[in-house]
Design an enzyme around this catalytic site. Structure first.
Site, mmCIF file in Angstrom:
data_model
loop_
_atom_site.group_PDB
_atom_site.id
_atom_site.type_symbol
_atom_site.label_atom_id
_atom_site.label_comp_id
_atom_site.label_asym_id
_atom_site.label_seq_id
_atom_site.Cartn_x
_atom_site.Cartn_y
_atom_site.Cartn_z
ATOM 1 N N ASP A 9 0.856 -1.202 0.000
ATOM 2 C CA ASP A 9 0.000 0.000 0.000
ATOM 3 C C ASP A 9 0.887 1.246 0.000
ATOM 4 O O ASP A 9 0.811 2.084 0.880
ATOM 5 C CB ASP A 9 -0.966 -0.008 1.197
ATOM 6 N N HIS A 244 9.122 -0.274 8.798
ATOM 7 C CA HIS A 244 8.566 -1.607 9.048
ATOM 8 C C HIS A 244 8.711 -2.563 7.860
ATOM 9 O O HIS A 244 9.172 -3.705 7.997
ATOM 10 C CB HIS A 244 7.061 -1.497 9.336
HETATM 11 C C1 BDR Z 1 2.377 -0.665 8.644
HETATM 12 O O1 BDR Z 1 1.317 0.275 8.447
HETATM 13 C C2 BDR Z 1 1.607 1.096 7.351
HETATM 14 O O2 BDR Z 1 1.291 2.432 7.639
HETATM 15 C C3 BDR Z 1 3.064 0.908 7.025
HETATM 16 O O3 BDR Z 1 3.295 1.067 5.649
HETATM 17 C C4 BDR Z 1 3.340 -0.491 7.491
HETATM 18 O O4 BDR Z 1 3.058 -1.436 6.487
HETATM 19 C C5 BDR Z 1 2.984 -0.427 10.015
HETATM 20 O O5 BDR Z 1 2.044 -0.589 11.018
HETATM 21 CA CA CA Z 2 2.742 -0.730 4.179
#
Ligand code: BDR
Ligand code: CA
Length: 316
Positions: A9, A244
């Protein structure tokens, strides 16, 4: 060689993850077979355009890596975008020019099923957004779990607070029903929750070193990270950010960078305060949950991750 099918995303940390994957593709260590996008940080069409922008910038855009937009909303709740963390455009309000390429037009879940059938046992599915496309693909093809080599998911929080509610991590909270379908399926899942990602937050020295590099990829990474760092700094109480999604991608190539526990995982679907929380049974009793255990990353080699990520971005 790893053959990776990505669902994401894009999103600032997704963008950093794409740069890491691009470095693997360019060095011949991995093949990025295709990308699907899903609602989450932004809508799936914007996420697909952002993905194309990053792949093109990293020199692996074009027909070689098809990008398919997928589910625009969760299975059983309203859609929500992570504007505060990623900006309205998903790339920190940089409002970059349109990419040269375009999404394929095939729905991401259909692409996933088609490619898994075409390459049985070969593909590693990496999911760094909400799990709606994976859940839909499981509903489309009950044979899907047997067709994939491994499924790596960034999501969840166990012995760590949530990052979108007190108990829930964003990717799981955005579509708890889909996430629970993924953890219920009989396929080998590696889950990379906040417990593993938060300790890897990059800080001053890493950010400054990146900013010192003069390449398109390093300049882009520095630019999009500015917004993300501003969003993260109050939470971390120091200048920094948690990338992340790049950790989840890196564990495909270097699983030894993390430590793991193996437990069945469920998603809280009804809690008034805890909907979207990931739950495992940590009691030292024989498990009474007969779901296939998930391999959950719980910590690891922070410096190894940070050094490898920086080296990958500056190598482009
Ligand atoms: C996840 O949430 C999204 O906002 C980031 O891209 C990551 O995949 C972290 O909680
Ligand atoms: Ca993400």
């Amino acid at each position: 060689m790893a053959k990776i099918l990505l669902d994401c995303d894009t999103g600032i940390d997704d963008a950093l993850m794409l740069l890491y994957l691009a470095s693997l593709v360019r060095s011949g260590e991995a093949e990025l077979v295709a990308v699907g996008t899903v609602h989450g940080n932004v809508d799936p069409h914007s996420g697909a355009l952002n993905t194309l922008r990053v792949l093109e910038l990293a020199g692996i855009g074009g027909v070689g890596v098809p990008v398919a937009a997928g589910a625009g909303r969760p299975m059983a709740q309203d859609v929500h975008y992570a504007v505060d963390w990623h900006g309205r455009d998903g790339l920190g309000e940089t409002n970059l020019p349109a990419p040269r390429g375009a999404p394929t037009g095939e729905p991401a879940a259909a692409q996933l099923v088609r490619l898994a059938r075409a390459h049985p046992g070969e593909l590693t599915l990496l999911a760094t957004g909400p799990l709606t496309n994976l859940g839909a693909a499981l509903l489309l093809d009950p044979e899907l779990p047997a067709l994939l080599r491994e499924v790596i998911v960034m999501g969840g929080a166990f012995d760590h607070p949530g990052n979108i509610t007190t108990h829930a991590e964003a990717n799981i909270w955005h579509d708890p029903e889909a996430a629970d379908l993924v953890f219920a399926a009989d396929w080998p899942v590696v889950l990379v929750p906040l417990d593993a990602t938060h300790p890897t937050a990059v800080g001053d020295a890493w950010l400054d070193e990146l900013a010192g590099h003069d390449s398109d990829a390093a300049r882009f990474a520095t630019r999009v990270l500015e917004f993300y760092v501003d969003a993260y700094t109050p939470t971390l109480k120091r200048r920094g950010a948690v990338v992340h999604d790049a950790l989840a991608a890196m564990l495909i190539m270097e699983p030894g960078l993390a430590e793991y526990v193996e437990r069945p995982v469920r998603v809280e679907l009804r809690g008034e305060l805890t909907r979207g929380a990931t739950v495992w049974d940590a009691r030292s009793l024989p498990a009474d949950d007969h779901r296939r255990p998930v391999r959950v990353a719980v910590g690891g080699d922070v410096a190894g991750f940070q050094n490898r990520l920086l080296a990958s971005v500056v190598s482009l």
